[in-house]
Design a protein around this motif. Structure first.
Motif, PDB file in Angstrom:
ATOM      1  N   ILE A 159       0.836  -1.181   0.000  1.00 41.91           N
ATOM      2  CA  ILE A 159       0.000   0.000   0.000  1.00 41.91           C
ATOM      3  C   ILE A 159       0.878   1.241   0.000  1.00 41.91           C
ATOM      4  CG2 ILE A 159      -1.910  -1.140   1.156  1.00 41.91           C
ATOM      5  CD1 ILE A 159      -0.987   0.032   3.769  1.00 41.91           C
ATOM      6  N   ASN A 160       0.383   2.335  -0.624  1.00 44.77           N
ATOM      7  CA  ASN A 160       1.168   3.563  -0.664  1.00 44.77           C
ATOM      8  C   ASN A 160       1.105   4.287   0.680  1.00 44.77           C
ATOM      9  OD1 ASN A 160      -1.269   5.159  -0.582  1.00 44.77           O
ATOM     10  ND2 ASN A 160      -1.516   4.766  -2.769  1.00 44.77           N
ATOM     11  N   MET A 161       1.924   5.354   0.808  1.00 45.66           N
ATOM     12  CA  MET A 161       2.059   6.036   2.097  1.00 45.66           C
ATOM     13  C   MET A 161       0.768   6.704   2.537  1.00 45.66           C
ATOM     14  SD  MET A 161       4.457   6.099   4.205  1.00 45.66           S
ATOM     15  CE  MET A 161       4.780   6.848   5.805  1.00 45.66           C
ATOM     16  N   LYS A 162       0.042   7.315   1.595  1.00 38.91           N
ATOM     17  CA  LYS A 162      -1.212   7.990   1.950  1.00 38.91           C
ATOM     18  C   LYS A 162      -2.239   6.992   2.470  1.00 38.91           C
ATOM     19  CE  LYS A 162      -0.841  11.993  -1.128  1.00 38.91           C
ATOM     20  NZ  LYS A 162      -1.474  12.744  -2.246  1.00 38.91           N
ATOM     21  N   MET A 163      -2.344   5.851   1.790  1.00 40.02           N
ATOM     22  CA  MET A 163      -3.285   4.831   2.221  1.00 40.02           C
ATOM     23  C   MET A 163      -2.893   4.271   3.588  1.00 40.02           C
ATOM     24  SD  MET A 163      -6.012   3.140   1.789  1.00 40.02           S
ATOM     25  CE  MET A 163      -6.449   3.548   0.093  1.00 40.02           C
ATOM     26  N   LYS A 164      -1.587   4.085   3.810  1.00 38.56           N
ATOM     27  CA  LYS A 164      -1.124   3.582   5.102  1.00 38.56           C
ATOM     28  C   LYS A 164      -1.445   4.566   6.224  1.00 38.56           C
ATOM     29  CE  LYS A 164       2.845   1.482   7.391  1.00 38.56           C
ATOM     30  NZ  LYS A 164       4.248   1.051   7.265  1.00 38.56           N
ATOM     31  N   THR A 165      -1.239   5.857   5.952  1.00 35.38           N
ATOM     32  CA  THR A 165      -1.566   6.886   6.954  1.00 35.38           C
ATOM     33  C   THR A 165      -3.056   6.871   7.274  1.00 35.38           C
ATOM     34  OG1 THR A 165       0.241   8.276   6.148  1.00 35.38           O
ATOM     35  CG2 THR A 165      -1.452   9.349   7.477  1.00 35.38           C
ATOM     36  N   LEU A 166      -3.884   6.732   6.227  1.00 34.41           N
ATOM     37  CA  LEU A 166      -5.332   6.668   6.431  1.00 34.41           C
ATOM     38  C   LEU A 166      -5.712   5.452   7.269  1.00 34.41           C
ATOM     39  CD1 LEU A 166      -8.159   7.749   5.801  1.00 34.41           C
ATOM     40  CD2 LEU A 166      -8.136   6.384   3.701  1.00 34.41           C
ATOM     41  N   LEU A 167      -5.090   4.296   6.985  1.00 38.23           N
ATOM     42  CA  LEU A 167      -5.370   3.088   7.756  1.00 38.23           C
ATOM     43  C   LEU A 167      -4.953   3.238   9.213  1.00 38.23           C
ATOM     44  CD1 LEU A 167      -4.366   0.238   5.267  1.00 38.23           C
ATOM     45  CD2 LEU A 167      -6.674   0.848   6.030  1.00 38.23           C
ATOM     46  N   VAL A 168      -3.813   3.905   9.439  1.00 33.14           N
ATOM     47  CA  VAL A 168      -3.356   4.143  10.811  1.00 33.14           C
ATOM     48  C   VAL A 168      -4.375   4.980  11.572  1.00 33.14           C
ATOM     49  CG1 VAL A 168      -1.642   5.368  12.210  1.00 33.14           C
ATOM     50  CG2 VAL A 168      -0.891   3.880  10.356  1.00 33.14           C
ATOM     51  N   ILE A 169      -4.874   6.047  10.937  1.00 36.40           N
ATOM     52  CA  ILE A 169      -5.860   6.933  11.576  1.00 36.40           C
ATOM     53  C   ILE A 169      -7.149   6.168  11.886  1.00 36.40           C
ATOM     54  CG2 ILE A 169      -7.326   8.962  11.248  1.00 36.40           C
ATOM     55  CD1 ILE A 169      -5.024  10.149   9.562  1.00 36.40           C
ATOM     56  N   ILE A 170      -7.630   5.409  10.899  1.00 36.33           N
ATOM     57  CA  ILE A 170      -8.870   4.641  11.086  1.00 36.33           C
ATOM     58  C   ILE A 170      -8.714   3.620  12.206  1.00 36.33           C
ATOM     59  CG2 ILE A 170     -10.424   2.965  10.011  1.00 36.33           C
ATOM     60  CD1 ILE A 170      -9.951   4.398   7.345  1.00 36.33           C
ATOM     61  N   ASN A 171      -7.597   2.897  12.197  1.00 37.35           N
ATOM     62  CA  ASN A 171      -7.384   1.879  13.227  1.00 37.35           C
ATOM     63  C   ASN A 171      -7.204   2.490  14.605  1.00 37.35           C
ATOM     64  OD1 ASN A 171      -7.143  -1.045  12.148  1.00 37.35           O
ATOM     65  ND2 ASN A 171      -6.079   0.159  10.616  1.00 37.35           N
ATOM     66  N   CYS A 172      -6.570   3.655  14.685  1.00 36.39           N
ATOM     67  CA  CYS A 172      -6.433   4.345  15.971  1.00 36.39           C
ATOM     68  C   CYS A 172      -7.793   4.737  16.537  1.00 36.39           C
ATOM     69  CB  CYS A 172      -5.548   5.586  15.813  1.00 36.39           C
ATOM     70  SG  CYS A 172      -3.781   5.241  15.734  1.00 36.39           S
ATOM     71  N   ILE A 173      -8.673   5.219  15.660  1.00 34.50           N
ATOM     72  CA  ILE A 173     -10.001   5.660  16.103  1.00 34.50           C
ATOM     73  C   ILE A 173     -10.827   4.481  16.609  1.00 34.50           C
ATOM     74  CG2 ILE A 173     -12.213   6.616  15.332  1.00 34.50           C
ATOM     75  CD1 ILE A 173     -10.600   8.412  13.414  1.00 34.50           C
ATOM     76  N   ILE A 174     -10.877   3.396  15.824  1.00 31.41           N
ATOM     77  CA  ILE A 174     -11.696   2.256  16.246  1.00 31.41           C
ATOM     78  C   ILE A 174     -11.070   1.542  17.446  1.00 31.41           C
ATOM     79  CG2 ILE A 174     -12.744   1.938  13.990  1.00 31.41           C
ATOM     80  CD1 ILE A 174     -10.890  -0.321  13.428  1.00 31.41           C
ATOM     81  N   LEU A 175      -9.739   1.577  17.556  1.00 27.03           N
ATOM     82  CA  LEU A 175      -9.085   1.006  18.734  1.00 27.03           C
ATOM     83  C   LEU A 175      -9.412   1.822  19.974  1.00 27.03           C
ATOM     84  CD1 LEU A 175      -7.142  -0.992  20.072  1.00 27.03           C
ATOM     85  CD2 LEU A 175      -5.242   0.483  19.362  1.00 27.03           C
ATOM     86  N   ALA A 176      -9.440   3.147  19.836  1.00 27.00           N
ATOM     87  CA  ALA A 176      -9.781   4.015  20.967  1.00 27.00           C
ATOM     88  C   ALA A 176     -11.213   3.759  21.445  1.00 27.00           C
ATOM     89  CB  ALA A 176      -9.607   5.483  20.568  1.00 27.00           C
ATOM     90  N   ILE A 177     -12.131   3.636  20.483  1.00 22.99           N
ATOM     91  CA  ILE A 177     -13.536   3.376  20.851  1.00 22.99           C
ATOM     92  C   ILE A 177     -13.668   2.032  21.545  1.00 22.99           C
ATOM     93  CG2 ILE A 177     -15.854   2.960  19.921  1.00 22.99           C
ATOM     94  CD1 ILE A 177     -15.145   4.933  17.662  1.00 22.99           C
ATOM     95  N   GLY A 178     -13.034   0.995  20.983  1.00 17.20           N
ATOM     96  CA  GLY A 178     -13.131  -0.337  21.567  1.00 17.20           C
ATOM     97  C   GLY A 178     -12.396  -0.461  22.889  1.00 17.20           C
ATOM     98  N   ASN A 179     -11.220   0.154  22.987  1.00 21.10           N
ATOM     99  CA  ASN A 179     -10.406   0.025  24.191  1.00 21.10           C
ATOM    100  C   ASN A 179     -11.024   0.751  25.375  1.00 21.10           C
ATOM    101  OD1 ASN A 179      -7.823  -1.087  25.159  1.00 21.10           O
ATOM    102  ND2 ASN A 179      -7.316   1.045  25.577  1.00 21.10           N
ATOM    103  N   CYS A 180     -11.680   1.876  25.112  1.00 20.34           N
ATOM    104  CA  CYS A 180     -12.324   2.641  26.191  1.00 20.34           C
ATOM    105  C   CYS A 180     -13.759   2.176  26.436  1.00 20.34           C
ATOM    106  CB  CYS A 180     -12.318   4.135  25.860  1.00 20.34           C
ATOM    107  SG  CYS A 180     -10.674   4.866  25.749  1.00 20.34           S
ATOM    108  N   GLY A 181     -14.483   1.921  25.350  1.00 20.40           N
ATOM    109  CA  GLY A 181     -15.894   1.566  25.494  1.00 20.40           C
ATOM    110  C   GLY A 181     -16.140   0.130  25.894  1.00 20.40           C
ATOM    111  N   GLY A 182     -15.285  -0.807  25.427  1.00 17.55           N
ATOM    112  CA  GLY A 182     -15.483  -2.223  25.733  1.00 17.55           C
ATOM    113  C   GLY A 182     -15.528  -2.536  27.221  1.00 17.55           C
ATOM    114  N   PRO A 183     -14.503  -2.140  27.999  1.00 18.94           N
ATOM    115  CA  PRO A 183     -14.535  -2.404  29.445  1.00 18.94           C
ATOM    116  C   PRO A 183     -15.704  -1.728  30.153  1.00 18.94           C
ATOM    117  CG  PRO A 183     -12.325  -1.844  28.734  1.00 18.94           C
ATOM    118  CD  PRO A 183     -13.219  -1.573  27.570  1.00 18.94           C
ATOM    119  N   LEU A 184     -16.069  -0.523  29.712  1.00 18.92           N
ATOM    120  CA  LEU A 184     -17.189   0.181  30.339  1.00 18.92           C
ATOM    121  C   LEU A 184     -18.504  -0.553  30.087  1.00 18.92           C
ATOM    122  CD1 LEU A 184     -16.276   3.881  29.446  1.00 18.92           C
ATOM    123  CD2 LEU A 184     -15.988   2.741  31.645  1.00 18.92           C
TER     124      LEU A 184
END
Length: 352
Positions: free
Chosen positions: A2-27
């Motif tokens: 994957i190119n750099m722009k796509m990789k950056t986009l994937l990093v942002i998307i994965n960070c967001i869904i990880l934040a939601i799951g990591n904080c919301g799941g235990p709650l």
């Protein structure tokens, strides 16, 4: 690749869904237990049972591949995963299923803030396993972060009974504490194991393949927990548990159940997605870095106690995160400087 722009986009998307799951799941899991939920295997089951939602992006990926291959003789394969990667995913799925049970057991008897601080020690174990399994390089800043995070979790053990839940025995608290530590160690092993699987795979790893792997390992983990539910008789109790749910009866019970499954899926997808985009250690650092936010949310929503020990543990954890990220930035600056310096041939006085 994957190119750099796509990789950056994937990093942002994965960070967001990880934040939601990591904080919301235990709650959400704690919300289930606070309002009358008692089925530990069922709670474990919910952590990965939201995996069918992955079929939507996989279907979208299939349609794109099919459109690109129109006019070609080769048929578009429905799944890209080959047998070796499939069996590796099954093994990881079994480990995740067992880890789900350990974590759910701990969260049944521990406040979210305490559980999150214990889980933060996972980074130390992730770094250790990553060093041996995928040859992860260590820096002084990484070692400092690992030590601080380990001390932060250890501080909580000095005042073990200080935040027991109502009507909870000392034995239940200690068991919950030990189960949570075991869950942290096991998942710390799973993260570099997934990275090792990526590296040893006999096929090119794309993000579509990451989604397929996520689907398989979550499905296997769900089946593992389903067997536990059958053995423990959970299905006989769920209807009664729904009727007696303190938050608002059956309707709210099923709402909590559905959202718990969906939010936890974000955690698992985000964590293995970050391994694909970066490394298992980066995934572990992000998981640990989000835990202070989980602790604050638990204090706000559930009015949990926040004693001095938790304050010291939180301070050490934050110090560890800052140390790691500072070291990462310095390392990248050093690498960039070395790359920018022009290579020079050695000068010699000898004449050929």
């Amino acid at each position: 690749m994957i190119n750099m722009k796509m990789k950056t986009l994937l990093v942002i998307i994965n960070c967001i869904i990880l934040a939601i799951g990591n904080c919301g799941g235990p709650l959400m899991t704690r919300l289930y237990f606070r309002n009358g939920g008692k089925r530990i295997w069922f709670s474990s089951f919910l952590q990965t049972s939201g995996c069918p939602i992955l079929l939507l992006p996989l279907l979208f990926s299939f349609l794109i591949r099919h459109r690109k291959q129109q006019g070609e003789e080769a048929k578009t394969t429905l799944f890209l995963m080959k047998p070796p990667l499939f069996f590796a995913s099954v093994l990881v799925g079994l480990l995740i299923g067992f880890d789900n049970y350990l974590y759910a057991y701990g969260l049944a008897y521990l406040p979210v803030s305490t559980s999150s601080l214990i889980i933060s020690s996972q980074l130390a174990f992730t770094a250790l396993f990553a060093f041996f399994m995928v040859k992860q390089r260590f820096t002084p800043f990484t070692i400092n972060a690992v030590v601080l995070l380990t001390l932060g979790a250890g501080v909580l053990a000095l005042h073990a009974d200080g935040d027991k839940l109502d009507k909870e025995t000392h034995k239940e608290y200690i068991n919950g504490f030990l189960m949570t530590v075991a869950a942290a160690v096991l998942y710390a092993f799973v993260l570099p194991l997934v990275e090792l699987t990526y590296k040893k795979a006999s096929q090119r790893i794309s993000y579509t393949l990451v989604l397929e792997m996520q689907l398989v390992l979550c499905f296997v983990a769900t089946c593992f927990c389903l067997v536990g539910m059958l053995a423990d008789g959970d299905f006989k109790e769920l209807a009664r548990e729904a009727r007696e749910f303190k938050l608002g009866g059956s309707t709210y019970y099923y709402v909590v159940v559905v959202f718990t499954a969906i939010i936890w899926q974000g955690f698992f997808l985000g964590s293995i997605g970050m391994i694909f985009c970066a490394s298992s250690l980066v995934s572990g650092v992000l998981i640990s870095a989000l835990l202070p936010l989980t602790q604050v949310l638990a204090v706000l929503f559930f009015r949990e106690k926040f004693q001095a020990e938790k304050g010291v543990s939180l301070f050490l954890s934050l110090w560890g995160f800052v140390s790691y990220f500072y070291g990462k930035i310095e390392s990248e600056k050093k690498t960039q400087t070395q790359e920018e310096q022009p290579s020079q041939l050695p000068v010699t006085d000898s004449v050929a």
